[in-house]
Every structure is written in C-alpha cells, then in structure tokens.
Design a protein around this motif. Structure first.
Motif, PDB file in Angstrom:
ATOM      1  N   GLU A 160       0.937  -1.523  -0.151  1.00 18.18           N
ATOM      2  CA  GLU A 160      -0.206   0.171   0.004  1.00 18.18           C
ATOM      3  C   GLU A 160       0.569   1.264   0.267  1.00 18.18           C
ATOM      4  O   GLU A 160       2.182   1.795   0.797  1.00 18.18           O
ATOM      5  CB  GLU A 160      -0.926  -0.011   1.618  1.00 18.18           C
TER       6      GLU A 160
ATOM      7  N   ASN B 199      -4.514   4.719  -2.035  1.00 16.48           N
ATOM      8  CA  ASN B 199      -5.960   5.585  -1.660  1.00 16.48           C
ATOM      9  C   ASN B 199      -6.828   6.346  -2.627  1.00 16.48           C
ATOM     10  O   ASN B 199      -5.566   7.255  -3.006  1.00 16.48           O
ATOM     11  CB  ASN B 199      -5.630   5.673  -0.317  1.00 16.48           C
TER      12      ASN B 199
ATOM     13  N   GLU C 255      -8.593   1.974  -3.041  1.00 16.83           N
ATOM     14  CA  GLU C 255      -8.996   1.369  -2.154  1.00 16.83           C
ATOM     15  C   GLU C 255      -9.638   2.662  -1.237  1.00 16.83           C
ATOM     16  O   GLU C 255      -9.150   3.629  -1.846  1.00 16.83           O
ATOM     17  CB  GLU C 255      -7.455   1.605  -0.861  1.00 16.83           C
TER      18      GLU C 255
ATOM     19  N   ASP D 269     -12.122   0.269   2.443  1.00 15.75           N
ATOM     20  CA  ASP D 269     -10.876   0.862   2.661  1.00 15.75           C
ATOM     21  C   ASP D 269     -11.400   0.718   4.423  1.00 15.75           C
ATOM     22  O   ASP D 269     -13.017   1.545   4.008  1.00 15.75           O
ATOM     23  CB  ASP D 269     -10.748   1.486   2.954  1.00 15.75           C
TER      24      ASP D 269
ATOM     25  N   LYS E 189     -11.142  -4.571   2.987  1.00 13.54           N
ATOM     26  CA  LYS E 189      -9.959  -4.067   4.428  1.00 13.54           C
ATOM     27  C   LYS E 189     -10.675  -3.451   5.775  1.00 13.54           C
ATOM     28  O   LYS E 189     -11.400  -2.735   5.813  1.00 13.54           O
ATOM     29  CB  LYS E 189      -9.235  -2.724   3.349  1.00 13.54           C
TER      30      LYS E 189
HETATM   31 CA    CA Z   1      -6.242   2.558   3.027  1.00 10.01          CA
END
Ligand code: CA
Ligand code: C2E
Ligand code: CA
Ligand code: CA
Length: 278
Positions: free
Chosen positions: A58, A117, A149, A179, A200
């Motif tokens: 990530e 993200n 995400e 997320d 997640k």
């Molecule tokens: Ca994230």
C-alpha cells in the motif's frame, strides 16, 4: 479565580484557532510542496496468509516539510479533502506509484499489486476511469496490478454515483477494496452487488485481547465475505497473537507493524528483492 468551564472554553478556542491555522497552512503550502517533491510515497507491505510472503504493497502519502518536520496524512488528507485538493494528491500518488512499480517490473524485482487510496472527490470526477486507463497504458502496466482503496465512509454519499464510477474502473481491470471496513455503518449486505473485490478490515477492529466471541465474529465475517466472492485483508496487525487468530479465522492477507511499518523506497525494494516476492 477561573472556573473549570471557563478554562475549557479557552482551550476549546485555542484548539479551533490552531485548526484554522493548520487548515490555512496546508492550503497555502500544498501546491508548492507538490512542485518541490516534498509529498511522496511510503510503502507498506501486505503479506499473504498463512504463508507470510509479500503479496502487495500500500502506498501511503508523506509530506516532508522544508524545516524537517512531517505531517501525518490523517491530519492533512481531511484538510485537502475539505479544501478540494484531495483528488490532486491522489493523482500525484497514483503517478508516483506507477513510476516505482514500473521500475520494479523493469528491474525484475518481483511484481506485486500496488494499492492506492482514493478520496471520495477523486471518484466524483467523471474523467477518472479514462485518466487511470490512459496512465496505465502510458506506463505499459496492466491495470490488474492496481488496487484502488475507497474508504467505507465514501459509501454514505451518493452511493449510486460511487458504484457507477467503481464499476467503470473495475471493468477497466482495476481491483477495488473497501477500506476501513467495520469502522462505520456499512455492512457486507450493503456491499453485495457492489463492484468490489476486497474488504480491508479497519485496525480499530483488532483488540489486544481477542475473545472467543471475537473469533466467531471474525470467522463468520470472513465466511460471508468469501461467499460474496470478496477477499479479506486486515490492517493494523501488531502482534503474533492477532496474526494467529486471524489466520485461524481464514483471513487472506494482512498488513501491520508486525510485518513492517510504511517503508521508504529502498527498504521496500530490499524486501521485494529479498525473496519475498515469489
Ligand atoms: Ca488504505
Ligand atoms: P489507511 O488507508 O487506513 O491506512 C492505514 C494507516 O494505518 C496508515 O496510516 C498506516 O501507516 C497505519 N498503520 C499501518 N500498520 C499499522 C499498525 O500495525 N498499527 C497502527 N496503529 N497503524 C498502522 P497513515 O500512513 O498515517 O495514513 C493515514 C490515512 O491517510 C490512511 O489511512 C488514508 O486514509 C489516508 N491517506 C494516506 N495516503 C493517502 C493518499 O495518497 N490519498 C488519500 N486520499 N488518502 C491517503
Ligand atoms: Ca484503513
Ligand atoms: Ca482510514
């Protein structure tokens, strides 16, 4: 003599004033910081369960200040979001991610999917799917290597628009992760039929002492997610106990300080090249 209430009011005002100044600083310094290369990525490995090999990474934003200090994204990202600059940050981070990923592929360091993200405002821009596809083409990378995400919170504002945008991205080959799952009100039922590949689970979900009941909750969550065709990633794994517990529950992948904090490029590349990739 001041009463407790008055003291509280004073602190409150100081807090507000500091927040307002912070907001102004972020807004004023963002464009120059981007231009001067002060905003860039850290890389946190995502490991596969139960084996533990590196299964992804990530990309997390870090802002270095000219004076040497650093600001935490949990502080500056909400400001950028409110000020209307979050989409610019996201695109900057996507491009940085692609540059690095391209380098790893070209140098044969092992190829792992990269998660970025996206803020809600990025997904509101009608051109995003085409821009993303054009970028992947420009770097000659398959979109299947990018996971987008999107925080669970995003589902509360115009879910129809969000789903449409995510569908187009998913049709273009990107994978989609929800997320911070479990931190808000979104349930797996809400996600059924959504263009999503991964949930997640938020770090707030993990407690230092996991009970037998927690175990049953996580197990049934994982089972239900798998029934819906979703993979389960847990973030914020800090202890061996948590890891054992999550492996037992059938979690697919994990991320956390137990494995590695967000790393600088060289440290992450050492990990990638060091046999974690195959
Ligand atoms: Ca994230
Ligand atoms: P997130 O996407 O939920 O990222 C996970 C956060 O948990 C990261 O915080 C990470 O450093 C931290 N973390 C990782 N492992 C552990 C652990 O074992 N224990 C604990 N307590 N924390 C752990 P970070 O890097 O400060 O980022 C905060 C948030 O800022 C991110 O939360 C994400 O929502 C946002 N963010 C970061 N980069 C970007 C970006 O490029 N674009 C957007 N839109 N948001 C970003
Ligand atoms: Ca999260
Ligand atoms: Ca978050």
């Amino acid at each position: 003599k001041r009463g407790a209430g008055e003291r509280r009011t004073l602190t409150y005002h100081r807090g507000l004033r500091e927040e307002a100044l912070f907001f102004q600083d972020v807004v004023r310094e963002f464009a120059p910081a981007l231009r001067d290369g002060l905003i860039g990525p850290r890389f946190q490995p995502i490991v596969s369960y139960p084996g533990g090999s590196v299964a992804g990474v990530e990309v997390l934003a870090r802002w270095k200040h000219a004076e040497g200090g650093r600001t935490d994204p949990s502080r500056f990202v909400p400001v950028l979001e409110e000020a209307g600059f979050a989409a610019e940050l996201d695109m900057h981070m996507v491009v940085r991610a692609l540059v690095h990923l391209k380098g790893w592929v070209d140098r044969g360091l092992g190829t792992v999917p990269v998660s970025v993200n996206l803020s809600r405002s990025s997904l509101r821009a009608p051109g995003l799917p085409d821009r993303m596809t054009a970028l992947l083409d420009a770097y000659r990378l398959p979109s299947s290597l990018i996971c987008l995400e999107v925080s669970e919170e995003a589902w509360s504002s115009d879910p129809a628009q969000l789903k449409a945008a995510l569908s187009r991205l998913r049709d273009a080959g990107f994978s989609i992760a929800v997320d911070d799952f479990g931190a808000g009100a979104t349930s797996l039922e809400d996600l059924a039929g959504s263009p999503v590949d991964v949930i997640k689970i938020d770090k707030s979900f993990l407690r230092s002492q996991m009970s037998e009941r927690d175990g049953m909750v996580v197990k049934s969550l994982v089972r239900l997610a798998h029934d819906l065709g979703l993979a389960v990633v847990v973030e914020g794994v800090e202890t061996e106990e948590q890891a054992l517990f999550l492996k037992e529950a059938g979690v697919d992948r994990a991320q956390g300080y137990l494995y590695a904090p967000p790393l600088d490029r060289a440290s992450f590349e050492a990990l990638l090249g060091g046999g974690g990739s195959e």
